[in-house]
Design a protein around this motif. Structure first.
Motif, PDB file in Angstrom:
ATOM      1  N   VAL A   1       0.839  -1.193   0.000  1.00  0.00           N
ATOM      2  CA  VAL A   1       0.000   0.000   0.000  1.00  0.00           C
ATOM      3  C   VAL A   1       0.868   1.235   0.000  1.00  0.00           C
ATOM      4  O   VAL A   1       1.847   1.320   0.726  1.00  0.00           O
ATOM      5  N   SER A   2       0.502   2.193  -0.809  1.00  0.00           N
ATOM      6  CA  SER A   2       1.229   3.465  -0.785  1.00  0.00           C
ATOM      7  C   SER A   2       0.258   4.597  -0.979  1.00  0.00           C
ATOM      8  O   SER A   2      -0.677   4.496  -1.758  1.00  0.00           O
ATOM      9  N   VAL A   3       0.458   5.665  -0.263  1.00  0.00           N
ATOM     10  CA  VAL A   3      -0.362   6.858  -0.433  1.00  0.00           C
ATOM     11  C   VAL A   3       0.171   7.600  -1.635  1.00  0.00           C
ATOM     12  O   VAL A   3       1.329   7.975  -1.673  1.00  0.00           O
TER      13      VAL A   3
ATOM     14  N   GLU B   1      -8.480  11.316  -0.289  1.00  0.00           N
ATOM     15  CA  GLU B   1      -7.135  10.762  -0.265  1.00  0.00           C
ATOM     16  C   GLU B   1      -7.094   9.456  -1.056  1.00  0.00           C
ATOM     17  O   GLU B   1      -7.939   8.583  -0.889  1.00  0.00           O
TER      18      GLU B   1
ATOM     19  N   ARG C   1      -5.101   5.945  -2.462  1.00  0.00           N
ATOM     20  CA  ARG C   1      -4.079   4.955  -2.119  1.00  0.00           C
ATOM     21  C   ARG C   1      -4.050   3.873  -3.193  1.00  0.00           C
ATOM     22  O   ARG C   1      -5.059   3.611  -3.859  1.00  0.00           O
TER      23      ARG C   1
END
Length: 460
Positions: free
Chosen positions: A16-18, A155, A157
């Protein structure tokens, strides 16, 4: 062969990465309801409207998140809690869309809540998972996998998933993913979470189609049954276990999947095996287990723009007759359900089904320049008018229609016009063809076109 599925993919725990924080904005917009110029007295007023330019995306048009941002072909929005989520895409003549942003609006006021870049999406699920709108990128893109957008903040992700993902959806608070070789009919369904796409199970399913077909948004899952109907065939599976329950092949079974309907029924048209003409010979309703419930001979196939029976006591129409959805018993027959089109200089004569919509216990028929309402419990005609209108939405017994430059409402039981207005007069930049019905009830409607989102409310 019935309903809904969306499947989860790949092994292990997804990385997972923002990737993008939504730009959260606030506007102060009044919600005074304004009367629309030249509208009929009973017409609703304008509560608010907005355009891509108003929202900070110049040169863009609205698109439906369910059809993705890469090659958007539909207009629409998804309403989750108090947020209305839509896409604004910048079309490119050669590359699909050159730019795209996911936008969150306050569903009550139309104010912009957030704006987040959203390029290259194949499709998004209508249902959220853990407060996230879940989308996926196609396996052939530079980046693949799942992309989420926080419903409240925007946001974004990214989650790693199977490299051959081509469809995904959310249902039953789980993620469903399809991956594999679609043209080779080597497809696997997975169910799990965003972090672990196959945490629950991975099961094979027989489904095939060409990569040029519409498939990214066709995985449907209900509480008990899921389906993935592609290439003219049915593919049905257990939504809890993933086990395939039945499937058909358009060539081997000599039938073409048409649509799913209430009572977990699957409707197909049949043709003569070995025939080169492909002419329809009848219509068949299958149960959720793939058994034949009822059949009707004849070439008439009905194309429904809306299928909303009030419950499973409303008969299902096959050809020129109606059948009980549970027992398969024929209940009535009506010749108005079939029309022999005489043809013209461009089209050959043909026999066609006339049922265009099912709303509660009323069926709407359209042919030869007329619209007819029938009682689906008895088959009796309720009303007839020498006009044709394009139905775009429903509100209980009210049908919302778009007809040229006119928007209006009709009582489905009487055919009486309740109100009309001109969409071009809703706002300075309003589209005269405002023909996508996002949602509505109680006289309050949310409508959309490629250039405008509009909220209508009853006048005080």
């Amino acid at each position: 062969m019935n309903q809904t599925a969306r499947l989860t993919i790949a092994a292990g725990v997804a990385a997972v990465s923002v990737v993008a924080a939504g730009v959260v904005l606030a506007q102060d917009r009044t919600t005074t309801i304004k009367r629309v110029t030249d509208a009929s007295p009973a017409a609703p007023g304008l509560a608010w409207s907005t355009t891509p330019s108003d929202l900070g995306v110049e040169g863009a048009m609205f698109a439906d998140p369910r059809t993705g941002s890469e090659y958007s072909w539909g207009v629409g929005s998804i309403h989750i809690d108090d947020t209305l989520i839509t896409l604004a895409v910048v079309p490119d003549e050669y590359l699909g869309n050159s730019d795209a942003h996911m936008i969150g609006l306050d569903a009550h006021t139309g104010d912009k809540k957030w704006l987040t870049p959203a390029p290259g999406l194949a499709a998004c699920s209508e249902q959220p998972l853990d407060g996230q709108l879940v989308c996926h990128r196609p396996s052939y893109g530079e980046q693949t996998g799942l992309v989420t957008f926080d419903v409240e903040t925007g946001e974004s992700r990214e989650f790693d998933t199977a490299s051959e993902i081509f469809a995904a959806t959310v249902a039953n608070e789980r993620l469903y993913v399809a991956e594999g070789d679609l043209e080779g009919a080597e497809v696997t369904l997975h169910r799990g979470t965003l972090e672990d796409f196959d945490a629950d199970w991975s099961e094979p399913i027989y489904v095939w189609a060409g990569w040029e077909d519409q498939y990214a948004d066709q995985l449907k899952v209900g509480s008990e049954v899921g389906y993935f109907d592609l290439g003219g065939g049915f593919a049905t599976f257990d939504a809890v276990t993933g086990r395939e329950t039945w499937s058909t092949d358009v060539l081997d079974d000599c039938l073409t999947a048409q649509y799913r309907t209430a009572g977990d029924l699957a409707i197909a048209s049949t043709y003569e095996c070995g025939s080169t003409s492909g002419e329809v010979t009848g219509t068949t309703a299958f149960t959720r287990d793939g058994d034949v419930l009822a059949s009707r001979e004849g070439p008439a196939v009905h194309s429904l723009s809306t299928d909303q029976p009030s419950d499973i006591s409303i008969p299902v129409v096959l050809g020129d007759a109606a059948f009980d959805r549970t027992t398969g018993e024929q209940l009535w027959q009506n010749d108005l359900l079939v029309f022999d089109y005489p043809g013209d200089e461009y089209n050959e004569p043909r026999t066609q089904g006339t049922l265009t919509a099912v709303i509660g216990d009323v069926g709407l028929l359209g042919f030869d320049g007329s619209t007819i309402g029938i009682d689906l419990r008895t088959g009796e005609q309720l009303w007839r008018t020498a006009e044709t209108r394009s139905l775009i939405g429903t509100d209980a017994d009210t049908v919302i229609f778009s007809s040229g430059s006119e928007l209006g409402a009709v009582d489905v039981r009487t055919g009486s016009v309740l109100w009309t207005l001109e969409p071009g007069k809703l706002a300075p930049d309003a589209d005269s063809s405002l023909d996508t019905f996002v949602e509505g009830s109680g006289g309050s409607y949310l409508l959309q076109s490629g250039s405008t989102v509009v909220k209508l409310e009853p006048l005080p």
